[in-house]
Structure formats: C-alpha cells, structure tokens
Design an enzyme around this catalytic site. Structure first.
Site, PDB file in Angstrom:
ATOM      1  N   SER A 124       0.834  -1.202   0.000  1.00  0.00           N
ATOM      2  CA  SER A 124       0.000   0.000   0.000  1.00  0.00           C
ATOM      3  C   SER A 124       0.864   1.246   0.000  1.00  0.00           C
ATOM      4  CB  SER A 124      -0.855  -0.027   1.275  1.00  0.00           C
ATOM      5  OG  SER A 124      -1.457   1.224   1.498  1.00  0.00           O
ATOM      6  N   TYR A 148      -1.684  -0.353  11.117  1.00  0.00           N
ATOM      7  CA  TYR A 148      -1.982  -0.996   9.827  1.00  0.00           C
ATOM      8  C   TYR A 148      -0.809  -0.798   8.866  1.00  0.00           C
ATOM      9  CZ  TYR A 148      -3.620  -1.411   5.041  1.00  0.00           C
ATOM     10  OH  TYR A 148      -3.707  -1.733   3.718  1.00  0.00           O
ATOM     11  N   LYS A 152       2.065  -3.482   6.886  1.00  0.00           N
ATOM     12  CA  LYS A 152       2.436  -3.548   5.459  1.00  0.00           C
ATOM     13  C   LYS A 152       3.946  -3.418   5.290  1.00  0.00           C
ATOM     14  CE  LYS A 152      -1.496  -4.296   3.694  1.00  0.00           C
ATOM     15  NZ  LYS A 152      -1.824  -5.537   2.985  1.00  0.00           N
TER      16      LYS A 152
HETATM   17  P1  NAD Z   1     -10.970  -6.630   1.745  1.00  0.00           P
HETATM   18  O1  NAD Z   1     -11.131  -6.545   3.213  1.00  0.00           O
HETATM   19  O2  NAD Z   1     -12.168  -6.405   0.887  1.00  0.00           O
HETATM   20  O3  NAD Z   1     -10.338  -8.039   1.343  1.00  0.00           O
HETATM   21  C1  NAD Z   1      -9.459  -8.754   2.188  1.00  0.00           C
HETATM   22  C2  NAD Z   1      -9.961 -10.187   2.265  1.00  0.00           C
HETATM   23  O4  NAD Z   1      -9.092 -10.931   3.107  1.00  0.00           O
HETATM   24  C3  NAD Z   1     -11.357 -10.292   2.870  1.00  0.00           C
HETATM   25  O5  NAD Z   1     -12.169 -11.105   2.045  1.00  0.00           O
HETATM   26  C4  NAD Z   1     -11.118 -10.948   4.234  1.00  0.00           C
HETATM   27  O6  NAD Z   1     -12.213 -11.743   4.640  1.00  0.00           O
HETATM   28  C5  NAD Z   1      -9.863 -11.752   3.960  1.00  0.00           C
HETATM   29  N1  NAD Z   1      -9.048 -12.024   5.152  1.00  0.00           N
HETATM   30  C6  NAD Z   1      -8.618 -11.155   6.091  1.00  0.00           C
HETATM   31  N2  NAD Z   1      -7.915 -11.806   7.034  1.00  0.00           N
HETATM   32  C7  NAD Z   1      -7.887 -13.107   6.666  1.00  0.00           C
HETATM   33  C8  NAD Z   1      -7.328 -14.280   7.242  1.00  0.00           C
HETATM   34  N3  NAD Z   1      -6.659 -14.262   8.403  1.00  0.00           N
HETATM   35  N4  NAD Z   1      -7.492 -15.464   6.598  1.00  0.00           N
HETATM   36  C9  NAD Z   1      -8.177 -15.518   5.431  1.00  0.00           C
HETATM   37  N5  NAD Z   1      -8.747 -14.451   4.848  1.00  0.00           N
HETATM   38  C10 NAD Z   1      -8.605 -13.261   5.464  1.00  0.00           C
HETATM   39  O7  NAD Z   1      -9.810  -5.610   1.336  1.00  0.00           O
HETATM   40  P2  NAD Z   1      -9.367  -5.105  -0.108  1.00  0.00           P
HETATM   41  O8  NAD Z   1      -9.743  -3.692  -0.225  1.00  0.00           O
HETATM   42  O9  NAD Z   1      -9.767  -6.081  -1.130  1.00  0.00           O
HETATM   43  O10 NAD Z   1      -7.793  -5.139   0.098  1.00  0.00           O
HETATM   44  C11 NAD Z   1      -7.012  -6.241  -0.299  1.00  0.00           C
HETATM   45  C12 NAD Z   1      -5.592  -6.025   0.130  1.00  0.00           C
HETATM   46  O11 NAD Z   1      -5.116  -4.811  -0.420  1.00  0.00           O
HETATM   47  C13 NAD Z   1      -5.389  -5.896   1.637  1.00  0.00           C
HETATM   48  O12 NAD Z   1      -4.182  -6.545   1.963  1.00  0.00           O
HETATM   49  C14 NAD Z   1      -5.271  -4.408   1.851  1.00  0.00           C
HETATM   50  O13 NAD Z   1      -4.495  -4.123   2.989  1.00  0.00           O
HETATM   51  C15 NAD Z   1      -4.577  -3.982   0.587  1.00  0.00           C
HETATM   52  N6  NAD Z   1      -4.827  -2.584   0.233  1.00  0.00           N
HETATM   53  C16 NAD Z   1      -6.106  -2.135   0.124  1.00  0.00           C
HETATM   54  C17 NAD Z   1      -6.358  -0.817  -0.198  1.00  0.00           C
HETATM   55  C18 NAD Z   1      -7.758  -0.276  -0.265  1.00  0.00           C
HETATM   56  O14 NAD Z   1      -7.941   0.937  -0.130  1.00  0.00           O
HETATM   57  N7  NAD Z   1      -8.780  -1.106  -0.506  1.00  0.00           N
HETATM   58  C19 NAD Z   1      -5.280   0.067  -0.433  1.00  0.00           C
HETATM   59  C20 NAD Z   1      -3.978  -0.430  -0.342  1.00  0.00           C
HETATM   60  C21 NAD Z   1      -3.773  -1.765  -0.003  1.00  0.00           C
HETATM   61  C1  WQD Z   2      -9.278   9.984   0.860  1.00  0.00           C
HETATM   62  C2  WQD Z   2      -9.473  11.479   1.063  1.00  0.00           C
HETATM   63  C3  WQD Z   2      -9.767  12.103   3.359  1.00  0.00           C
HETATM   64  C4  WQD Z   2     -13.559   9.999   3.921  1.00  0.00           C
HETATM   65  C5  WQD Z   2      -6.735   5.037   3.226  1.00  0.00           C
HETATM   66  C6  WQD Z   2      -5.665   4.374   4.043  1.00  0.00           C
HETATM   67  C7  WQD Z   2      -4.611   3.805   3.145  1.00  0.00           C
HETATM   68  C8  WQD Z   2      -5.210   2.929   2.041  1.00  0.00           C
HETATM   69  C9  WQD Z   2      -6.381   3.548   1.368  1.00  0.00           C
HETATM   70  C10 WQD Z   2      -5.017   0.618   2.546  1.00  0.00           C
HETATM   71  C11 WQD Z   2      -8.716  12.048   2.257  1.00  0.00           C
HETATM   72  C12 WQD Z   2     -11.024  12.386   2.580  1.00  0.00           C
HETATM   73  C13 WQD Z   2     -12.398  10.512   3.393  1.00  0.00           C
HETATM   74  C14 WQD Z   2     -14.620  10.884   4.258  1.00  0.00           C
HETATM   75  C15 WQD Z   2     -13.290  12.711   3.485  1.00  0.00           C
HETATM   76  N1  WQD Z   2      -5.694   1.691   2.522  1.00  0.00           N
HETATM   77  N2  WQD Z   2     -12.269  11.848   3.185  1.00  0.00           N
HETATM   78  N3  WQD Z   2     -14.439  12.219   4.014  1.00  0.00           N
HETATM   79  O1  WQD Z   2      -6.887   8.144   3.702  1.00  0.00           O
HETATM   80  O2  WQD Z   2      -5.964   8.226   1.329  1.00  0.00           O
HETATM   81  O3  WQD Z   2      -6.140   6.088   2.475  1.00  0.00           O
HETATM   82  O4  WQD Z   2      -7.298   4.075   2.326  1.00  0.00           O
HETATM   83  O5  WQD Z   2      -3.837   0.453   2.429  1.00  0.00           O
HETATM   84  O6  WQD Z   2      -3.749   3.100   3.950  1.00  0.00           O
HETATM   85  O7  WQD Z   2      -5.091   5.318   4.922  1.00  0.00           O
HETATM   86  O8  WQD Z   2      -8.202   7.193   1.745  1.00  0.00           O
HETATM   87  O9  WQD Z   2     -10.575   7.221   1.088  1.00  0.00           O
HETATM   88  O10 WQD Z   2      -9.987   7.340   3.549  1.00  0.00           O
HETATM   89  O11 WQD Z   2      -9.519   9.306   2.087  1.00  0.00           O
HETATM   90  O12 WQD Z   2     -13.173  13.926   3.307  1.00  0.00           O
HETATM   91  O13 WQD Z   2     -15.685  10.467   4.761  1.00  0.00           O
HETATM   92  O14 WQD Z   2     -10.867  11.706   1.355  1.00  0.00           O
HETATM   93  O15 WQD Z   2      -9.539  13.116   4.307  1.00  0.00           O
HETATM   94  O16 WQD Z   2      -8.307  13.345   1.913  1.00  0.00           O
HETATM   95  P1  WQD Z   2      -6.757   7.530   2.375  1.00  0.00           P
HETATM   96  P2  WQD Z   2      -9.655   7.695   2.153  1.00  0.00           P
END
Ligand code: NAD
Ligand code: WQD
Length: 338
Positions: A124, A148, A152
């Site tokens: 991430s 969190y 990562k």
């Molecule tokens: P999500 O929560 O929708 O998907 C994660 C999945 O992993 C879920 O289905 C959950 O049930 C499963 N899971 C969690 N812990 C588990 C365990 N111990 N055993 C088996 N399954 C398990 O999240 P997502 O948005 O699809 O994100 C996927 C990956 O990408 C995550 O690692 C997240 O940290 C990373 N990521 C997400 C974002 C985002 O904004 N969505 C941004 C950057 C990185």
């Molecule tokens: C985006 C922008 C908020 C909600 C987070 C995690 C990051 C990654 C992705 C996994 C910001 C603003 C948000 C709301 C708002 N996840 N906002 N009102 O913070 O960039 O990233 O999710 O790895 O680790 O930190 O994403 O969508 O929460 O926010 O004004 O109700 O929207 O302040 O500027 P962010 P976000």
C-alpha cells in the site's frame, strides 16, 4: 498457471479473480470471510460462467494453511488477505499484527513447504506515510503512521528477507494507491461493513440514500481547492496489474516493488463533483475538521510499473465514478445474504 488467491473474496481479490480467469488461469479462492461475503462467489460464477473453486481458510491457523498446501499444487499465490482499517488498527494493534503479519508468516511457511515460489503481495501507499514530495517514487523514504501501515511495511521487509535468502523465491510487492470503482457488470464491487472509512464508498452510500451527507475532512489543506488530494485507481486497472505481475515473475525470475496509481492527483471535491455528474444526482456534503493522521497530497509516480510490467492505468475518474455508481445503485445494500 494454477493460482491461489488468499483473501480472494474481498474487494480487490474478487476483481482480480475475474481478470485472471479471463486470461486463462486456473484460480482458487481462499478466504475466512472476516471482511467479505460468501455472496461474492455466486456473482463471480455469474461473471465468469463457471464454478468458483473455493477453500475456507484462516491464515492465522498455521496447521490448516500447511495442511491445505500439502494437498494442492500451485504455481503462484496472490496475497490480499489482511485487515485494512487504519482507525481500527490504532484501537486493536495486536489483532492487526496477529492477522496480517502472523497470517503472512503462516502463508510463507506453507508456500515454502510446498515449493511454491512466486508471490504477489498487496502492499500500500501507506508505507510512504506523509511523503516529502509528490509524485511519490518507489525509492522515497518509507515511514508509517499507524499499526496498519506498520504491518504492510513489516510484511514487505519479511518477504524481502525471504527473497534474499532463496534465489528461487520471487515476489512482487504492489503498492496500491486508492482503489475505487467496480467491475463493469455491476455484479461485484466494494461492500464495506458498517460505516465506510474511505471516501468513495461513503459517497456511494450518500448517493444511494443510506447516509445523509458526506463529511469533508478539512478544506484548509495546501491543495488545489483546500481538500485532500489522492491518486484514485480503478479496481479493474489494478486487477490487471496482478496478472501482469504474475507474468513478470515467470518471465524475469526476479522480485520487484512497484507503485500502482494513475499519477493524477484528485481532490475530495473534484471526486464529489465527478461522482455527482456520473450519477446525475447531488451529493450533499459539509466541511468538518481534518481527520487525525490525514495528509494533504499523495499521488504516485507510476512509471516504474510501466517500464517493468508494461502496465499503465487506462480508466479515468469518470469511469471510476460511473462503475462505482452502477454497482451501488444495483446493490444498494451490498451483496445479498448467502
Ligand atoms: P478486503 O477486506 O475487501 O479483502 C481482504 C480479504 O481478506 C477479505 O475477504 C477478508 O475476509 C480476507 N481475510 C482477512 N484476514 C484473513 C485471514 N486471516 N485469513 C483468510 N482471509 C482473510 O480488502 P481489499 O480492499 O480487497 O484489500 C485487499 C488487500 O489490499 C489488503 O491486503 C489491503 O491491505 C490492501 N490494500 C487495500 C487498499 C484499499 O484501499 N482497498 C489500499 C492499499 C492496499
Ligand atoms: C481519501 C481522502 C480524506 C472519507 C486510506 C488508508 C490507506 C489505504 C487507502 C489501505 C482524504 C477524505 C475521506 C470521508 C473525506 N488503505 N475523506 N471524508 O486516507 O488516502 O487512504 O485508504 O492500504 O492506507 O489510509 O483514503 O478514502 O480514507 O480518504 O473527506 O468520509 O478523502 O480526508 O483526503 P486515504 P480515504
């Protein structure tokens, strides 16, 4: 290839499943549904037109993980499984360490025992914390601001050590920026439990009438219009990058770490406006105080992904909003209960 998707029932995993099946791979989904719904499996079947191989699996259960690998042969693993709420991680850091880091260790152990030596890992942009300059390159200073993010960073480091210890083990760390949008069918999409933490799902729930108005966290940031700027990336572009990363690992036999973003910064109000256009409805909002831990502006330099994977984002903010809205309007309450 025969590919295991850990956490494949989640938001990004489900979209990646579709792309990998379309590219002719044989894909198995493993998940414990801790943050997803079994209902996604029927939708994946509908999209791909074939049964979805599924294995219930909790990565925290080391014996179950090794036992599973002992009876299956995989060419690669894509590892999405993690808890991902920044706020929750501050309240329950040990659960995050146990699930994300402990689960990853069990997975790596299982892979090693079974001789599976290709890994694509969901990292991430959170590993950059508050970057010194934008666009952010992969060689920027890494610093995390919450548990969190720490999981990562630690996982990237653990995977890096494993790759260094074994010349035959290769990993792709994919640093996602802000994934949004949904599959064009409207059958799968982001379905957060409880109050959404992230901007796009919150906007979607306002648009569909589940929430009254969006709170905009600060309009006094040093940005184009005072609201926070991020690099939103369409989940289908992101999904395609996983297929490209798997091809890279096979072709190049080396590891890599890349940003996955569009390279374009978009402010909160710009996203609200684009969504309002796409959905043809007003999105009521109020400006409130800044959210603790937020930063002004983060967007990627995605050029390394283009040079190494031959990947670049193709879908813009209009497509992201249109597809997110199609999913939300067709499924106002998310996936049906299984
Ligand atoms: P999500 O929560 O929708 O998907 C994660 C999945 O992993 C879920 O289905 C959950 O049930 C499963 N899971 C969690 N812990 C588990 C365990 N111990 N055993 C088996 N399954 C398990 O999240 P997502 O948005 O699809 O994100 C996927 C990956 O990408 C995550 O690692 C997240 O940290 C990373 N990521 C997400 C974002 C985002 O904004 N969505 C941004 C950057 C990185
Ligand atoms: C985006 C922008 C908020 C909600 C987070 C995690 C990051 C990654 C992705 C996994 C910001 C603003 C948000 C709301 C708002 N996840 N906002 N009102 O913070 O960039 O990233 O999710 O790895 O680790 O930190 O994403 O969508 O929460 O926010 O004004 O109700 O929207 O302040 O500027 P962010 P976000």
């Amino acid at each position: 290839m025969r590919i295991l998707l850990c956490g494949g029932a989640g938001y990004i995993g489900a979209h990646t499943y579709v792309v990998l099946v379309e590219r002719g791979h044989d894909v198995v989904v493993a998940d414990n549904f801790s943050n997803s719904s079994p209902g996604v499996l029927a939708r994946l079947r509908q999209i791909t037109g074939r049964p979805v191989p599924f294995q219930p699996l909790d990565l925290r259960d080391r014996d179950a993980v090794t036992g599973f690998f002992a009876h299956q042969a995989f060419d690669a693993v894509v590892h999405f499984a993690a808890l991902k709420s920044v706020g929750e991680s501050c309240e329950r850091p040990l659960d995050y360490f146990h699930n994300n880091i402990g689960g990853t260790l069990n997975l790596l152990h299982g892979m090693r025992e079974a001789g599976v030596d290709r890994l694509v890992f969901s990292s991430s942009a959170t590993v950059y914390g508050d970057p010194e300059r934008v666009p952010v390159r992969e060689d920027a200073r890494l610093q995390v601001t919450n548990p969190y993010g720490r999981t990562k960073l630690v996982m990237e480091e653990l995977i890096g050590d494993l790759c260094r210890s074994d010349a035959g083990f290769h990993a792709a760390n994919l640093r996602y920026f802000n994934p949004v949008g949904a599959h064009a069918s409207g059958l799968i999409g982001e379905d957060p439990t409880g109050i959404p933490n992230n901007l796009m799902p919150y906007i979607c729930q306002v648009a569909v009438g589940r929430r009254d108005r969006l709170s905009v966290y600060g309009a006094d940031w040093p940005t184009v219009d005072g609201t926070g700027v991020r690099d939103y990336i369409h989940v289908m572009d992101l999904a395609r990058a996983h297929a490209d990363a798997l091809d890279f690992l096979v072709r190049e036999r080396r590891s890599l770490t890349v940003n996955l973003g569009t390279g374009q910064g978009v402010s909160v109000l710009q996203l609200v406006e684009a969504f309002a256009q796409a959905a043809a409805r007003r999105i009521p909002y109020q400006v409130v105080a800044r959210r603790p831990g937020d930063v002004a502006e983060v967007y990627a330099d995605p050029s390394l992904a283009e040079r190494t994977l031959g990947w670049r984002a193709e879908l813009g903010i209009e497509a992201m909003c249109r597809d997110a809205w199609r999913w939300q309007s067709q499924n106002p309450q998310g996936y049906p209960m299984a």
